[in-house]
Scaffold this motif. Structure first.
Motif, PDB file in Angstrom:
ATOM      1  N   MET A 483       4.697   9.724  34.370  1.00 26.45           N
ATOM      2  CA  MET A 483       4.036   9.058  33.265  1.00 26.45           C
ATOM      3  C   MET A 483       4.317   7.557  33.311  1.00 26.45           C
ATOM      4  O   MET A 483       5.318   7.104  33.870  1.00 26.45           O
ATOM      5  CB  MET A 483       4.519   9.619  31.923  1.00 26.45           C
ATOM      6  CG  MET A 483       4.410  11.131  31.781  1.00 26.45           C
ATOM      7  SD  MET A 483       2.711  11.731  31.769  1.00 26.45           S
ATOM      8  CE  MET A 483       2.151  11.097  30.177  1.00 26.45           C
ATOM      9  N   ASN A 485       4.533   4.339  30.530  1.00 27.53           N
ATOM     10  CA  ASN A 485       4.632   4.009  29.111  1.00 27.53           C
ATOM     11  C   ASN A 485       4.459   2.497  28.957  1.00 27.53           C
ATOM     12  O   ASN A 485       5.338   1.717  29.319  1.00 27.53           O
ATOM     13  CB  ASN A 485       5.998   4.448  28.575  1.00 27.53           C
ATOM     14  CG  ASN A 485       6.116   4.359  27.066  1.00 27.53           C
ATOM     15  OD1 ASN A 485       7.120   4.783  26.504  1.00 27.53           O
ATOM     16  ND2 ASN A 485       5.122   3.819  26.363  1.00 27.53           N
ATOM     17  N   THR A 489       0.597   2.615  24.865  1.00 26.78           N
ATOM     18  CA  THR A 489       0.330   4.048  25.008  1.00 26.78           C
ATOM     19  C   THR A 489       1.160   4.651  26.132  1.00 26.78           C
ATOM     20  O   THR A 489       1.888   3.955  26.834  1.00 26.78           O
ATOM     21  CB  THR A 489      -1.170   4.273  25.299  1.00 26.78           C
ATOM     22  OG1 THR A 489      -1.438   5.682  25.271  1.00 26.78           O
ATOM     23  CG2 THR A 489      -1.562   3.704  26.649  1.00 26.78           C
ATOM     24  N   TYR A 491       0.467   7.351  29.454  1.00 23.70           N
ATOM     25  CA  TYR A 491      -0.570   8.079  30.195  1.00 23.70           C
ATOM     26  C   TYR A 491       0.009   8.548  31.528  1.00 23.70           C
ATOM     27  O   TYR A 491       1.028   8.053  32.002  1.00 23.70           O
ATOM     28  CB  TYR A 491      -1.812   7.214  30.419  1.00 23.70           C
ATOM     29  CG  TYR A 491      -1.571   5.944  31.196  1.00 23.70           C
ATOM     30  CD1 TYR A 491      -1.723   5.901  32.579  1.00 23.70           C
ATOM     31  CD2 TYR A 491      -1.201   4.761  30.538  1.00 23.70           C
ATOM     32  CE1 TYR A 491      -1.515   4.736  33.299  1.00 23.70           C
ATOM     33  CE2 TYR A 491      -0.988   3.595  31.239  1.00 23.70           C
ATOM     34  CZ  TYR A 491      -1.141   3.584  32.615  1.00 23.70           C
ATOM     35  OH  TYR A 491      -0.933   2.426  33.321  1.00 23.70           O
ATOM     36  N   GLU A 492      -0.660   9.528  32.127  1.00 20.66           N
ATOM     37  CA  GLU A 492      -0.171  10.123  33.364  1.00 20.66           C
ATOM     38  C   GLU A 492      -0.627   9.306  34.567  1.00 20.66           C
ATOM     39  O   GLU A 492      -1.746   8.781  34.609  1.00 20.66           O
ATOM     40  CB  GLU A 492      -0.650  11.572  33.499  1.00 20.66           C
ATOM     41  CG  GLU A 492      -0.038  12.307  34.698  1.00 20.66           C
ATOM     42  CD  GLU A 492      -0.328  13.797  34.710  1.00 20.66           C
ATOM     43  OE1 GLU A 492       0.047  14.467  35.696  1.00 20.66           O
ATOM     44  OE2 GLU A 492      -0.926  14.298  33.731  1.00 20.66           O
TER      45      GLU A 492
END
Length: 611
Positions: A483, A485, A489, A491-492
């Motif tokens: 992931m 950060n 946000t 997200y992968e």
């Protein structure tokens, strides 16, 4: 095939092994470099000369009765002298061979030994005598004889001193070429000494080392007066039970090496090379390359070997298994150890100069030093000010597994696999200005105000992280995916669309690229949200998973399951360090690099490598 094996920066040892046909035998007894830089090797198949490209083997002479050549020496005229197992003495002048024989040498069932002195005198050990031999006249004079106490063996020579052990009587004979005088030490017969069969090695003019060839004791001795005094104990080197010392050599830089049937060991730091190889001799050539001969495996060459171990035996590093490591602003070290201690190590003096005591009884699994604030963070969530051993405990019962400095004197800490902390370094009561995305929440723990990210957000443990200084974001390696950060946000990260990737480790190189070690072997390099390199080929997979990555301005150091690799920034392997070179990858717990030097924490001590 008989070979000379060369390890170099372009040809990493063992993975890219370079072999040269022409070595007359894989059994090599002796080596010597002459004044013309030729390397001579006494082998089972003849005397071999190597000029760096080609081999020439000398074993064709009508009077030659054996091809097994042992000792090799050069005299002041440039002639090469050797002897063979048929007790013949041989001279090479250019490419011409002359064979010398004497009836005294050819006693059935016995084998002579020969050394060449600094004055070109030839000394020969025959049964119970040591003689000075004159080939031109085919005559000799006796320097020492001991018919009463039986034969002697293993004639040895260094810096003008000839010596040998008369084993049955525990006498030590020593002859000084300069003064043309000899002395005999009659060793005091202790109960231990009576059980031993002694073999001596003259390593300097002043010192001879003595071993027990029967392995009744694992001590190496030196002779003082009429007594044996322990010089070194071999238990600390973790030698196999069936080891045998074949030779002891002192190199020009002062290093003493033990050539054994299970590899070679450097005295003091215990560096081991070629485990399992039956080694016979070791020399350094004029370019500081280390040459090791073996009985059955040929000759191995290590270019400019510079791996050093620091242990309680050869330094004031009194804890033998350092765990974690960090640089200060002068590139000295903070070392995390067992029993809650942090040691400050001066990399120039090679010694511990200060100790920090944390009030915990567990390992210091991470030390992190912020050069701007001069705060040292460590397990137990302790904060030290450099130079002041008093600590401030931030949160009782929490560890420090990783830490990264943020702008405005903030810090991110991974205390375990279940959460992350974001804190203000100077004043733990002050809440940081903003968090990383809405998934973080503010909290108060004891006296500290901070932001926290729990693994509940991902439903998966947080195995490792990396703060991206260039783009102000955090990379997270979870149990089942990777992931990113940002401040906005989470997200992968995908290498290929919708194809989750599991990461083992991260590192940010000086150009801002993120290096990611991928589960299953190999790595990818990401810059500006694009994959620059995807290097997960079979070559890298053969090394197993990458456990740790450290980058310098020009190189990346990759700690894998099967070795330590140094690569360029395109992923080309420049060098490899593994167990054959003394680096046990599975024993390394942490690493830090700068320029061309790496420091490693190992279960066997602190190590440094000059690349």
């Amino acid at each position: 095939m008989c070979w000379l094996v060369v390890a170099s920066a372009q040809q990493p040892w063992y993975h890219h092994m370079t072999t040269y046909d022409g070595l007359s035998s894989n059994t090599v007894y002796w080596m010597m470099q002459d004044s013309r830089d030729y390397m001579w090797m006494g082998t089972e198949g003849g005397l071999t000369r190597y000029d760096g490209k080609n081999f020439v083997t000398f074993n064709d002479h009508t009077d030659l009765m054996s091809y097994d050549f042992n000792s090799v020496y050069e005299d002041s005229k440039g002639d090469i002298w050797s002897h063979n197992f048929a007790n013949q003495i041989i001279r090479f002048r250019g490419d011409s061979m002359t064979v010398f024989e004497n009836e005294l040498f050819t006693q059935e069932g016995e084998y002579i030994e020969m050394v060449l002195g600094e004055r070109d005198d030839i000394y020969v050990r025959i049964l119970d005598k040591i003689v000075r031999y004159f080939p031109k006249q085919n005559d000799y004079e006796i320097l020492y004889g001991d018919t009463l106490h039986g034969k002697m063996y293993y004639l040895t020579y260094a810096e003008g001193i000839l010596s040998i052990m008369v084993n049955n009587s525990q006498k030590f004979f020593r002859y000084d070429e300069t003064s043309d005088t000899s002395t005999i030490a009659h060793l005091i017969k202790t109960s231990t000494l009576k059980k031993m069969r002694l073999k001596s090695f003259q390593i300097t003019a002043e010192q001879a080392l003595v071993v027990d060839v029967l392995n009744q004791t694992k001590d190496i001795y030196t002779i003082r007066g009429d007594s044996l005094v322990v010089f070194d104990n071999l238990d600390k080197y973790d030698l196999p039970k069936s080891f045998k010392i074949n030779n002891i050599k002192r190199l020009p830089n002062g290093d003493i090496w033990y050539c054994t049937n299970k590899g070679i060991y450097r005295q003091g730091d215990g560096l081991r090379l070629l485990p399992g190889i039956n080694t016979s001799n070791i020399i350094v050539d004029k370019k500081d390359n280390l040459w090791v001969s073996s009985l059955g495996e040929g000759v191995f060459v290590f270019p400019d070997l510079d791996v050093h171990f620091y242990t309680p035996d050869n330094s004031n590093l009194y804890i033998s298994d350092p765990i974690s490591i960090s640089f200060d602003e002068r590139e000295h070290l903070f070392i995390g150890t067992v029993r809650g201690k942090i040691l400050q190590w001066d990399t120039r003096l090679k010694k511990v100069v200060m100790e920090y005591e944390a009030d915990i009884a567990s390992d210091i699994s991470e030390v992190y030093y912020d050069t701007l604030t001069q705060y040292l963070w460590t397990s137990g969530l302790f904060k030290f000010k450099k130079g002041k051993p008093q600590y401030e405990q931030i949160i009782i019962g929490n560890s420090v597994k990783q830490a990264f400095t943020l702008p405005d004197n903030e810090i991110i800490i991974r205390p375990g696999r279940d959460r992350l902390y974001q804190m203000y370094q100077h004043d733990i009561h002050q809440l940081p200005k903003s968090s990383f995305s809405e998934t973080w929440h503010s909290t108060s723990i004891q006296l500290a105000n901070l932001y926290i990210l729990n693994d509940d957000v991902f439903k998966s443990p947080i195995n490792t992280i990396q703060y991206d200084v260039k783009d102000d974001k955090i990379w997270l390696a979870l149990g089942n995916r990777t992931m990113i950060n940002t401040r906005d946000t989470i997200y992968e990260f995908f290498i290929k669309k919708n194809n989750s990737v599991v990461s083992n480790c991260f590192e940010q190189s000086p150009d801002g690229s993120i290096w990611i070690g991928i589960k299953g072997g190999g790595f990818v390099v990401v810059k500006d949200d694009k994959i620059r390199f995807d290097i997960r080929d079979e070559k890298y997979k053969n090394y197993g998973n990458i456990r740790l990555i450290k980058c310098t301005q020009k190189h990346a150091w990759l700690l894998t399951e099967r070795g330590l690799l140094v690569t360029d920034y395109q992923g080309k392997i420049l060098s490899q360090y593994n167990s054959e070179m003394g680096i046990e990858a599975n024993n390394i717990t942490d690493m830090i690099v700068s320029g061309k030097k790496a420091w490693l924490c190992s279960k066997n001590g602190l190590m440094s490598i000059d690349f």
